[in-house]
Design a protein around this motif. Sequence first.
Motif: not given
Length: 836
Positions: A187-196, A464-479
Amino acid sequence: MFYLCVSMMFLMWLFVMSVFHSSLGQNSFLRAYSPGNIIIGGLFPIHLKTNRTNTSAPLSCSDYGLKTFLHSQVMIYAINKINLPNITIGYDIYDTCGDVGLALRATLQLLKNQSDPESCLVPADAQSKLLEPKTKVVIGERYSEVSIAVARLVALSSVAQISYASTSELLSSKFKFPTFLRTVPSDKYQTRGIIELVKIFHWKTVIIVGSDDEYGKYGSDSLQDNFNKKSICIEFVHILSADFTTNNNSMDQTELNELLEKIQNSSAEAIIIFTKDTNAEIILEAAIKHRVNRTWIASDAWSSSSKISAMSDIKLAGEVFGFIYKQKEVPGFKDHVMSMFNGTNNTILRDYQTQHLLSLNKSEEERNQYLASYIDQDESYGIYIAVRVIAEGLRRLLKCNDHLCERSSSFTALELLSEIQKVNFTENNTQIYFDSDGDPSLGYDIVYWNRSDCNKSMIIQTIGEYSPDGKITVQTDLFRHLINDMVSVYNCSKKCEGGQGFTLKGKCCGVCAPCASGEISDGNHSTCKHCEDGAYSHPKENTCLKKRDDYLDWEDPFSIILSSLAVVGIIATVVFAVLFAVYLKTPIVKAVGGYLCFLELFALLAGFCLTFTFIGKPTEKIHCVGVPLFGIAFTLCNSCILANLLQIFLGFKFDLKAESWIKKLNKPLVVVTIISGIQLGLSVSWLTKEPPHPDNKSLDYTILYNCKIEPHTYFIAMLVYNTFLGLICFLFAFKGRQLPDLYKNASLITISMLLFIVMWIIFLPIYLTLTGKYQPAVQSAAILTSCFSILGCHLAPKCYIMLFRKELNHERAIAEYIRKFYEQKGISVVHSQCHT
């Protein structure tokens, strides 16, 4: 420090034994067991709840989970795929019902010594070594709260525990949980992903809802710490009570009602629900009931819940974003389920088949398809990876190749743990290994519950995708589209102080929130006020503008085209009437029906004139009489054609001596009067009781004016009657094509009636489904087409003969044509007799 830790774990062992040992016995668990040289334990909440209360009532499990039942079968399926030479892998799987107490009881069973199962596991003193357990590794549990309790217990025997779904950050502490590993990210990564995610959408205020367990409490605490560091406002944090699920199954829903009231009165832009799926289901169900339409952020515990996403009217709850660990299919498992588990057998499977499968009133194939629909691609894949990790660890420990294992199956749990912690392999293009905290190097997928589908349920879509390095990647036109929309709102909100249709609503952060559609902010930007009727709000200028009247006006291109065609039709009808009057005594006019042709032309003239009633702004009832009057006019036209056809048909086809009663039909005026009279009565009744009337509908920026026909009973009755009449004319005309008709009356009427019928068959569904100002244009086009089909196919050829083929407009031409017709017919009869 080491001895202190061992002493604490020993004391915990004694406590667990004293509390639960007395309740152990046969048939205490739903269990599946298969013997082997090496045993892998499994803990799954196949039943999702217990009836545990403060009373001393017997403990039982409820709420059977098809998804979690399949998790147990994934483990068995994956174990059967392990191929170690001369080594048999067995399993020992228990149903924990998601309860800490039951999970600890099951764990004690797993940790019994294999040489003496009935002996006490606790040594004579704290310095002695614990007996080696029969189970070398445990897969499970699903919930973090249960996994934490189990992890403390299995650590006493150095048994590796690999969880497929427990994400609590607390479990990463190797000092507290030295043998715990997992195939899902922390969850350490999940909570950071929610913040991002909150940052990327520029949300400034959030609400956090957690639960009074390790998963919900630690997740909520981590979110609060991170939000405070990022200066994002938390309007309030609500921790659900430990018995929240139980309370909401009874009449006491005080906590739920208070939570919903706080959410409704808040100005938060997103609500984060960080708790298990059973709690989230209750909250979302109540949100739907009370029409709480907000933006929700789901933790991994419920972000892919097919049960919640399929709830009735879930779209009313608003938008849902969520985080879920990487999803992939377990290779071949769906086919395995569809084949009814390929003949495999275990106690848990038999329980499903006897207790739950037969209750489904479906065929065997439908049952298999229904069950296969519950296969997930997250937790199931985590279980599959856990088994693959164990297999890789065993292969390293026993030094196995494809043909031989150099070492026997006699080893300690600690040895296997050491090898599992060092595994590093690739599965489905993903590298699998554990870091020093026992966590995998995996990120999260960001999902969105798409509401655009026509189905009632949501479509859970990875955007989209959230990687452990703290970046969100947009993968679809919908996002990308969702982000752009939110950024637009954010940019507008910064103009709040400029007074552009926004009000200052935030309680703790001063967030500028837009006024709703049809509202503008007051001078102090503290409240929103409604625009008056017939006006809409202009957010940029913070003013109310008058809505534009919308109707089919005379300057519209469609109106010009329709009016031009109507004028052409009127002129043509008048010209035809003059020609018929000039040639009234000639055979061709008599062939069309004589004086009846003037009634027919009058009806067509009325039809063309009625076109103009559909153009312009309807304000009086007189503007809406076009459709009923057209019904009368076209019935008059059709009745004249039918009377004319009867004259032709009776003149050539029947033996009037044998069929003298047929003569009664050969009275054109009577036929026209009766047929038109029925439609006249229908239309008069329509105009008297439920006439079409002017109506207006307020849209976002316009007011639509049209003639409203409700109910459609009379309208459909008029169309059905005219269509039926047209069909009768068509049948008579089609049958009369073989008669000696010099002027091809029957053939031409056949074409005109066919056009009329096809036109109205096409028109009716278009009219009933079309909305907007062009609905009257469709009505007018249908009327024009009907009139031109009669004028062009039936009457125009007669005028051509009058003007350009005058030699055919004589009685001798008709007599000669009839003579030749019957001569040819006689020759055909003779030839047929000769051939016979």
